[in-house]
Design an enzyme around this catalytic site. Structure first.
Site, PDB file in Angstrom:
ATOM      1  N   ARG A  33      -0.353  -4.865  16.144  1.00  0.00           N
ATOM      2  CA  ARG A  33      -0.145  -3.573  15.980  1.00  0.00           C
ATOM      3  C   ARG A  33      -1.625  -2.904  15.797  1.00  0.00           C
ATOM      4  O   ARG A  33      -2.666  -3.276  15.719  1.00  0.00           O
ATOM      5  CB  ARG A  33       0.045  -4.298  14.255  1.00  0.00           C
ATOM      6  CG  ARG A  33       1.484  -3.945  13.875  1.00  0.00           C
ATOM      7  CD  ARG A  33       1.992  -4.124  12.700  1.00  0.00           C
ATOM      8  NE  ARG A  33       1.056  -5.698  11.983  1.00  0.00           N
ATOM      9  CZ  ARG A  33       0.507  -5.630  10.656  1.00  0.00           C
ATOM     10  NH1 ARG A  33       1.719  -4.716   9.722  1.00  0.00           N
ATOM     11  NH2 ARG A  33      -0.181  -6.161  10.207  1.00  0.00           N
TER      12      ARG A  33
ATOM     13  N   CYS B  88      -4.018  -1.516   9.488  1.00  0.00           N
ATOM     14  CA  CYS B  88      -3.644  -0.886   8.035  1.00  0.00           C
ATOM     15  C   CYS B  88      -4.380   0.174   8.375  1.00  0.00           C
ATOM     16  O   CYS B  88      -4.117   0.868   7.296  1.00  0.00           O
ATOM     17  CB  CYS B  88      -4.214  -2.105   6.430  1.00  0.00           C
ATOM     18  SG  CYS B  88      -3.256  -3.050   6.392  1.00  0.00           S
TER      19      CYS B  88
ATOM     20  N   GLU C 252      -3.820  -5.121  -3.299  1.00  0.00           N
ATOM     21  CA  GLU C 252      -3.953  -6.668  -2.046  1.00  0.00           C
ATOM     22  C   GLU C 252      -4.952  -5.900  -1.057  1.00  0.00           C
ATOM     23  O   GLU C 252      -4.909  -5.121  -0.652  1.00  0.00           O
ATOM     24  CB  GLU C 252      -3.540  -6.938  -1.633  1.00  0.00           C
ATOM     25  CG  GLU C 252      -3.176  -8.016  -0.693  1.00  0.00           C
ATOM     26  CD  GLU C 252      -3.965  -9.062  -1.665  1.00  0.00           C
ATOM     27  OE1 GLU C 252      -3.099  -9.196  -3.245  1.00  0.00           O
ATOM     28  OE2 GLU C 252      -5.186 -10.018  -1.499  1.00  0.00           O
ATOM     29  N   PHE C 253      -6.240  -6.688  -1.121  1.00  0.00           N
ATOM     30  CA  PHE C 253      -7.635  -6.215  -0.651  1.00  0.00           C
ATOM     31  C   PHE C 253      -7.225  -6.839   0.540  1.00  0.00           C
ATOM     32  O   PHE C 253      -8.476  -7.553   1.417  1.00  0.00           O
ATOM     33  CB  PHE C 253      -8.328  -5.424  -1.120  1.00  0.00           C
ATOM     34  CG  PHE C 253      -8.701  -5.384  -2.559  1.00  0.00           C
ATOM     35  CD1 PHE C 253      -8.168  -4.173  -2.036  1.00  0.00           C
ATOM     36  CD2 PHE C 253      -7.890  -5.446  -3.686  1.00  0.00           C
ATOM     37  CE1 PHE C 253      -8.198  -2.635  -3.117  1.00  0.00           C
ATOM     38  CE2 PHE C 253      -8.187  -4.579  -4.474  1.00  0.00           C
ATOM     39  CZ  PHE C 253      -7.967  -3.313  -3.948  1.00  0.00           C
TER      40      PHE C 253
ATOM     41  N   ARG D  89      -7.879  -9.899   3.751  1.00  0.00           N
ATOM     42  CA  ARG D  89      -8.264  -9.052   5.393  1.00  0.00           C
ATOM     43  C   ARG D  89      -7.156 -10.365   6.295  1.00  0.00           C
ATOM     44  O   ARG D  89      -7.439 -11.525   5.683  1.00  0.00           O
ATOM     45  CB  ARG D  89      -9.903  -9.518   5.385  1.00  0.00           C
ATOM     46  CG  ARG D  89     -10.585  -8.441   5.142  1.00  0.00           C
ATOM     47  CD  ARG D  89     -12.543  -8.900   5.260  1.00  0.00           C
ATOM     48  NE  ARG D  89     -12.584 -10.741   3.732  1.00  0.00           N
ATOM     49  CZ  ARG D  89     -13.189 -11.185   4.337  1.00  0.00           C
ATOM     50  NH1 ARG D  89     -14.378 -11.140   5.251  1.00  0.00           N
ATOM     51  NH2 ARG D  89     -13.289 -12.333   3.863  1.00  0.00           N
ATOM     52  N   GLU D  90      -7.256 -10.090   7.717  1.00  0.00           N
ATOM     53  CA  GLU D  90      -6.418 -10.698   8.228  1.00  0.00           C
ATOM     54  C   GLU D  90      -7.193 -12.203   8.853  1.00  0.00           C
ATOM     55  O   GLU D  90      -9.140 -11.142   8.962  1.00  0.00           O
ATOM     56  CB  GLU D  90      -5.464 -10.172   9.454  1.00  0.00           C
ATOM     57  CG  GLU D  90      -4.631  -8.981   8.813  1.00  0.00           C
ATOM     58  CD  GLU D  90      -3.644  -9.000   9.466  1.00  0.00           C
ATOM     59  OE1 GLU D  90      -3.961  -9.306  11.049  1.00  0.00           O
ATOM     60  OE2 GLU D  90      -2.106  -8.279   9.495  1.00  0.00           O
TER      61      GLU D  90
ATOM     62  N   PHE E 222     -19.559  -4.055   8.675  1.00  0.00           N
ATOM     63  CA  PHE E 222     -18.887  -2.863   8.791  1.00  0.00           C
ATOM     64  C   PHE E 222     -19.331  -1.646  10.160  1.00  0.00           C
ATOM     65  O   PHE E 222     -18.980  -1.004   9.779  1.00  0.00           O
ATOM     66  CB  PHE E 222     -18.308  -2.027   7.130  1.00  0.00           C
ATOM     67  CG  PHE E 222     -16.617  -3.226   7.513  1.00  0.00           C
ATOM     68  CD1 PHE E 222     -16.536  -4.570   7.194  1.00  0.00           C
ATOM     69  CD2 PHE E 222     -15.415  -2.183   8.193  1.00  0.00           C
ATOM     70  CE1 PHE E 222     -15.202  -4.446   7.151  1.00  0.00           C
ATOM     71  CE2 PHE E 222     -14.492  -3.093   8.440  1.00  0.00           C
ATOM     72  CZ  PHE E 222     -14.019  -4.344   8.607  1.00  0.00           C
TER      73      PHE E 222
ATOM     74  N   GLY F 130     -19.009  -0.024  18.794  1.00  0.00           N
ATOM     75  CA  GLY F 130     -17.621  -1.440  19.885  1.00  0.00           C
ATOM     76  C   GLY F 130     -16.489  -0.199  19.825  1.00  0.00           C
ATOM     77  O   GLY F 130     -17.038   0.930  19.574  1.00  0.00           O
TER      78      GLY F 130
ATOM     79  N   THR G 177       0.457  -1.033  -0.444  1.00  0.00           N
ATOM     80  CA  THR G 177      -0.330  -0.303   0.085  1.00  0.00           C
ATOM     81  C   THR G 177       0.974   1.077  -0.076  1.00  0.00           C
ATOM     82  O   THR G 177       1.608   1.467   1.054  1.00  0.00           O
ATOM     83  CB  THR G 177      -0.503   0.071   1.133  1.00  0.00           C
ATOM     84  OG1 THR G 177      -1.309  -1.141   1.284  1.00  0.00           O
ATOM     85  CG2 THR G 177      -1.891   1.431   1.012  1.00  0.00           C
TER      86      THR G 177
HETATM   87  C1  UGA Z   1      -8.394  -4.553   6.023  1.00  0.00           C
HETATM   88  C2  UGA Z   1      -9.571  -4.453   5.073  1.00  0.00           C
HETATM   89  O1  UGA Z   1     -10.757  -4.656   5.805  1.00  0.00           O
HETATM   90  C3  UGA Z   1      -8.684  -4.844   3.687  1.00  0.00           C
HETATM   91  O2  UGA Z   1      -9.388  -4.777   2.978  1.00  0.00           O
HETATM   92  C4  UGA Z   1      -7.062  -4.925   3.102  1.00  0.00           C
HETATM   93  O3  UGA Z   1      -6.725  -5.820   2.748  1.00  0.00           O
HETATM   94  C5  UGA Z   1      -6.700  -4.634   4.539  1.00  0.00           C
HETATM   95  O4  UGA Z   1      -6.958  -4.120   5.789  1.00  0.00           O
HETATM   96  C6  UGA Z   1      -4.816  -4.459   4.598  1.00  0.00           C
HETATM   97  O5  UGA Z   1      -5.242  -2.751   3.817  1.00  0.00           O
HETATM   98  O6  UGA Z   1      -3.682  -5.042   4.218  1.00  0.00           O
HETATM   99  P1  UGA Z   1      -7.907  -5.674   8.118  1.00  0.00           P
HETATM  100  O7  UGA Z   1      -6.795  -5.094   8.652  1.00  0.00           O
HETATM  101  O8  UGA Z   1      -7.325  -7.405   8.362  1.00  0.00           O
HETATM  102  O9  UGA Z   1      -7.784  -5.308   6.668  1.00  0.00           O
HETATM  103  O10 UGA Z   1      -9.149  -6.237   9.198  1.00  0.00           O
HETATM  104  P2  UGA Z   1     -11.048  -5.529   8.719  1.00  0.00           P
HETATM  105  O11 UGA Z   1     -11.504  -7.091   8.798  1.00  0.00           O
HETATM  106  O12 UGA Z   1     -10.688  -4.129   8.013  1.00  0.00           O
HETATM  107  O13 UGA Z   1     -10.326  -5.040  10.796  1.00  0.00           O
HETATM  108  C7  UGA Z   1     -10.318  -3.682  10.583  1.00  0.00           C
HETATM  109  C8  UGA Z   1     -10.651  -3.131  12.420  1.00  0.00           C
HETATM  110  O14 UGA Z   1     -11.656  -2.847  12.427  1.00  0.00           O
HETATM  111  C9  UGA Z   1     -10.093  -4.175  13.388  1.00  0.00           C
HETATM  112  O15 UGA Z   1      -9.636  -3.573  14.490  1.00  0.00           O
HETATM  113  C10 UGA Z   1     -11.994  -4.363  13.679  1.00  0.00           C
HETATM  114  O16 UGA Z   1     -12.444  -4.275  15.223  1.00  0.00           O
HETATM  115  C11 UGA Z   1     -12.755  -3.320  13.707  1.00  0.00           C
HETATM  116  N1  UGA Z   1     -14.255  -3.425  13.002  1.00  0.00           N
HETATM  117  C12 UGA Z   1     -14.543  -4.092  11.620  1.00  0.00           C
HETATM  118  C13 UGA Z   1     -14.606  -3.127  14.014  1.00  0.00           C
HETATM  119  O17 UGA Z   1     -14.975  -2.240  14.462  1.00  0.00           O
HETATM  120  N2  UGA Z   1     -16.507  -3.058  13.478  1.00  0.00           N
HETATM  121  C14 UGA Z   1     -16.746  -3.348  11.957  1.00  0.00           C
HETATM  122  O18 UGA Z   1     -18.253  -3.013  11.589  1.00  0.00           O
HETATM  123  C15 UGA Z   1     -15.677  -3.661  11.730  1.00  0.00           C
END
Ligand code: UGA
Length: 435
Positions: A332, A262, A148-149, A151-152, A251, A255, A121
């Site tokens: 992180r 990311c 790349e998109f 998600r962990e 999403f 909370g 990124t």
């Molecule tokens: C995020 C993006 O979702 C991916 O599409 C992207 O590829 C990735 O970053 C990246 O740039 O590499 P990720 O960091 O794995 O993925 O996590 P997310 O699933 O996006 O969650 C991020 C944070 O948001 C977490 O702390 C999660 O707990 C929080 N979250 C998520 C909420 O507080 N509420 C929600 O409704 C969803």
């Protein structure tokens, strides 16, 4: 195809293993020899569901190798650059040092017709500069930007069957497009949509997507603040607005907010880049998104104070969850770990646990009292804080769990428990954005 992947972090390891799964012959390169030794033994250096199995299957084919020696990439026709772009210390901007070093190290290995593919990124404009460096070197290799998109927690699935493929190419680079089509033949045959565009758009797609997701989360958390002032329930609000297909329920979980490697750094890096481009006003709202997000962490600590009678000093707090999200050992910028540290700063005696992230948390903050299970954390506690919504915490039996704690008080930082079930088992239940 013969493929190299430069950088064996989260993205690179998953990408290398998935490319092998697709039938390609892959070499993964990293400068960290400990990491490469682990990978060469088939051990993932982090927790990701399905990755250990995929890695061992891929190694057994003999088509996946790992090395610290960059010269081993010669002969590969596609070179993915998957190194990290962390936030620069003391600034919001992204640190491009690793990307530049990766491309520089690749240059002597490149041959005519090779395609270097950026996956990291990066701030918009980076790819153009890197393409010029590659052209000036005169090997005849070219660049594509292919964000790349993944998600962990879903990284393997997201790589093998992505929602979409984005190719940023120099205008008229049909050869680059053909090469990427061959790499991703299976996903394309399965109907994955493809967007072919220029470098700048491809770079922007990535940060715009993460900025949108962060905004969606902070939007609902802003509603949680209003709900807290009015006695409304943010989870019902999210359900109700989520039924509108234009809004959508995904999403919108209010909370503790977003963390990880990311979303937080990407919105900050995006603002920093917009400033350089003279369009900072276009993204000032992302500053609010960041602040709303950070306020949730403060609010959680305030709520904990309230629940234990006004002061955390000397109170025993159980923390369930340290990872930034479930199904990950990544801490992180983890909201859960941040809240844990704030509780300790406020004088609480904290016992913290997580199904996977205790060791990664311990590496950063060795002085926290980490324990193995929710029951160990909760023993004699004055309050329990659920900070990462792992399934095993969502499935806790409130009656049985109530027997180990000192006081049956739970704070649900992820709105993932059933308040009725917990209250009827005798618990006082508090959550963010709910009465
Ligand atoms: C995020 C993006 O979702 C991916 O599409 C992207 O590829 C990735 O970053 C990246 O740039 O590499 P990720 O960091 O794995 O993925 O996590 P997310 O699933 O996006 O969650 C991020 C944070 O948001 C977490 O702390 C999660 O707990 C929080 N979250 C998520 C909420 O507080 N509420 C929600 O409704 C969803």
């Amino acid at each position: 195809m013969k493929i190299s992947v430069i950088g064996c972090g989260y993205l690179g390891v998953v990408h290398a293993a998935c490319m092998t799964e697709l039938g390609h012959e892959v070499i993964g390169i990293d400068v960290d020899s400990d990491r490469i030794a682990l990978l060469a033994a088939g051990t993932p250096p982090f927790f990701e569901p399905g990755l250990a199995e995929l890695l061992s299957r891929s190694m057994q084919t003999g088509r996946l190798r790992f090395s610290t020696d960059i010269s081993e990439v010669s002969g590969s026709e596609v070179h993915f650059v998957a190194v990290g772009t962390p936030q620069l210390a003391g600034s919001d901007a992204a640190d491009l040092r690793f990307v530049r070093a990766a491309v520089d190290s690749l240059l002597p290995q490149l041959a005519a017709g090779d395609l270097v593919v950026g996956k990291s990124t990066v701030p918009v404009g980076t790819a153009r500069g890197l393409a010029d460096v590659i052209t000036a070197h005169g090997s005849g290799a070219t660049l594509a930007w292919n964000p790349e998109f993944l998600r962990e927690g879903f990284a393997v699935k997201d790589t093998l069957a992505p929602d979409r493929l984005v190719y940023g190419l120099d205008p008229g680079d049909g050869r680059g497009e053909g090469t990427l089509d061959a790499v991703y033949a299976r996903a394309l045959a399965g109907g994955t949509p493809k967007v072919v565009t220029d470098f700048a758009t491809a770079e922007l797609v990535k940060v715009a997507a993460n900025a949108f997701l962060a905004t969606k989360i902070s939007f609902i958390n802003a509603m949680a603040e209003v709900a807290e002032a009015t006695g409304a329930d943010v989870t019902q609000l999210a359900d109700a607005i989520g039924y509108d297909a234009r809004i959508g329920r995904r999403f919108l979980n209010a909370g503790l907010g977003f963390g990880g490697g990311c979303l937080p750094k990407d919105i900050r890096g995006f603002m920093a880049r917009a400033k350089e481009l003279g369009v900072d006003q276009a993204l000032t709202f992302l500053g609010e998104v960041d602040q709303i997000n950070n306020r949730r962490r403060e609010r959680m600590v305030d709520l904990a104070k309230e629940v234990v009678g006004g002061s955390l000093a000397g109170k025993r707090i159980a923390v369930l969850g340290l990872a930034f999200k479930p199904d990950s050992d990544d801490v992180r910028d983890s909201p859960a770990l941040d809240v844990t540290l704030r509780l300790i700063e406020s004088g609480a005696t904290v016992r913290a646990t997580d199904p996977q992230a205790v060791e990664t948390a311990r590496r950063r903050f060795p002085d926290v009292d980490y324990v193995a299970s929710a029951a160990d954390a909760a023993e004699g506690a004055d309050a329990v804080l659920l900070l990462t919504e792992w399934r095993e915490y969502r499935d806790l039996d409130p009656a049985a769990f109530g027997e180990v704690v000192g006081t049956t008080a739970i704070l649900d930082g992820r709105n993932c428990l059933d308040p009725v079930a917990w209250r009827s088992a005798g618990w006082s239940y508090r959550a963010l954005g709910r009465p």
